[in-house]
Design a protein around this motif. Structure first.
Motif: not given
Length: 470
Positions: A33-34, A37, A40-41
């Motif tokens: 999950h991390e 993210e 994606d950033t």
């Protein structure tokens, strides 16, 4: 019964493996999950940087130079005009240095109508990569792979910009991080199991030592266990010591009982033999004495059988009973014995008195009290049975006009085979001992006292009993 040490070792090992598996699974999910993210950033940030550097008046030659710079070995960046691929000038040299992972990160440009303008890397392997339809993140399947794509529309240059990362890169990073967390645990697991085994072995050592102390003793070694033990075993050691104390008392009581019983049986048997020998020689008086000896021997055996039964039978569950009919029936049974000796036997006091007790044991208790009183009361004497309340508690009192007891014996006469000397009876010394034991089993208090001018009064008071009188 399973071994505690093996049980703890197996349970802790399974717990450790399960906990490790849960921890690795949680780490995998959290990392997945991390990392998603973070990536994606990065896709969003780099796309915006590219949009900021994009010249609204850029020509086809500008895109050609950009395509030459973005090209990778075996995967050149493709320039499109009107949706058709056009060759890129070879005079523009591609990158001399690159990283293999760059093949998994791709940049593309599309016209406002969705036709491709410039697509880098692997987005040309199976035809042009699908054009973006809206801004934001999406998953896209292309040429057998999943791509994480961020798209945005630059109004100034009227251009769609997409930057994508192949999903396998994300999965590989997550798996690498998870494996790096798992590998030290796998390497340390044998060491942890060995340490656990040592700790458990040391933890159960006091139990084994305590067991060895008890197991290694002989049957006659009834000493207290005083060896130091951990705090958790104090209760077990105390319980063993209490059991040893009770066992020691029981064995001592049985030893004393056996010795006293042997003595009590030996004496009347020897006297009986002498009297029978004399009777055989023609002595009628010896025959009468032999009869008395047989009577005493019979009474000793009966009392011994009662004691043996009391020692073997556990305490019974009490019930609410009325003493009056039980006492009246036993008095009626023993009335002929009192009448034979011209003794006055009477029942006084309450005509209803309830106690919490066992009916059979109460009968044995009272029979011994009454038989003892009749035996020690002289001819023409008086025996009185009274039912009453003493400070609200049920009380049974048997009084006689016999010789009584020396004051020094009042507290000791309830011991087995303890009798007052010089009373000229055939008693066995067991009657009051039986009464005392039954009183304890009935949660009752036994009291003996001498009467004035002579006689003995024996009272039994039942503690914490409901009663009803009228």
């Amino acid at each position: 019964m399973r071994s505690i040490r093996r049980y703890l070792l197996r349970t802790l090992a399974i717990t450790m493996v399960v906990a490790g598996g849960v921890a690795v699974t949680a780490a995998y999910l959290i990392t997945d999950h991390e990392l998603e993210e973070i990536l994606d950033t990065q896709l969003s940030l780099h796309s915006r940087i590219v949009a900021g550097q994009l010249d609204p008046n850029a020509t086809i030659d500008d895109y050609a130079r950009l395509a030459a710079r973005m090209g990778l070995p075996a995967h050149p960046t493709q320039l499109y005009r009107d949706g058709i691929a056009v060759p890129v000038s070879s005079s523009e040299s591609g990158p001399k240095l690159y990283h293999e992972e760059e093949l998994k990160l791709v940049l593309g440009f599309w016209n406002a109508d969705g036709s491709p303008r410039l697509l880098g890397g692997k987005w040309n392997d199976a035809g042009p990569f699908p054009a973006p339809l809206e801004e934001g993140f999406r998953w896209e399947s292309y040429d057998g792979h999943r791509w994480r794509v961020f798209s945005m529309f630059d109004v100034a240059s009227d251009t769609w910009i997409s930057m994508g990362l192949r999903g396998s890169f994300h999965d590989e990073v997550v798996e690498r991080i998870t494996w790096n967390n798992l590998l030290p645990m796998l390497l340390l697991l044998p060491l942890l199991l060995w340490l656990m085994s040592r700790v458990i072995r040391r933890g159960v050592a006091p139990i084994q030592a305590l067991s060895s102390q008890v197991q290694g003793r002989s049957a006659h070694d009834l000493r207290q266990i005083n060896n130091p033990v951990p705090q958790e075993l104090n209760g077990l050691r105390q319980s063993l010591n209490d059991f040893i104390t009770r066992l020691k008392a029981t064995l001592e009581r049985e030893r004393r009982f056996t010795a006293d019983a042997a003595h009590e049986l030996r004496t009347p048997l020897a006297a009986l033999r002498i009297h029978l020998d004399n009777a055989q020689a023609g002595g009628e008086q010896s025959l009468q004495k032999a009869y008395v000896g047989v009577e005493r021997l019979q009474r000793v055996v009966e009392q011994l059988l009662i004691l043996a039964r009391l020692d073997q039978v556990a305490t019974t569950s009490p019930a609410t009973i009325d003493l009056y009919p039980i006492i009246a029936e036993l008095i009626a049974e023993l009335w002929p014995l009192a009448d034979e000796r011209d003794q006055h036997l009477r029942l006084t006091g309450l005509t209803r008195l309830e106690v919490r007790a066992d009916e059979v044991e109460v009968g044995i208790l009272f029979r011994n009290l009454l038989d003892n009183a009749l035996r020690y009361t002289p001819e023409g004497g008086q025996v009185e049975v009274e039912l009453a309340l003493w400070e609200g508690l049920p009380q049974l009192t048997v009084s006689d006009t016999g010789p009584g007891l020396p004051e020094a014996l009042l507290d000791k006469v309830t011991e087995r085979f303890r009798r007052a000397s010089g009373q000229g009876t055939t008693g066995s010394g067991l009657g009051l001992s039986i009464v005392s034991e039954l009183a304890q089993r009935q949660n009752a208090r036994l009291t003996l006292s001498n009467r004035t001018p002579n006689g003995l009064a024996v009272s039994v008071v039942w503690e914490q009993n409901q009663h009803q009188d009228r």
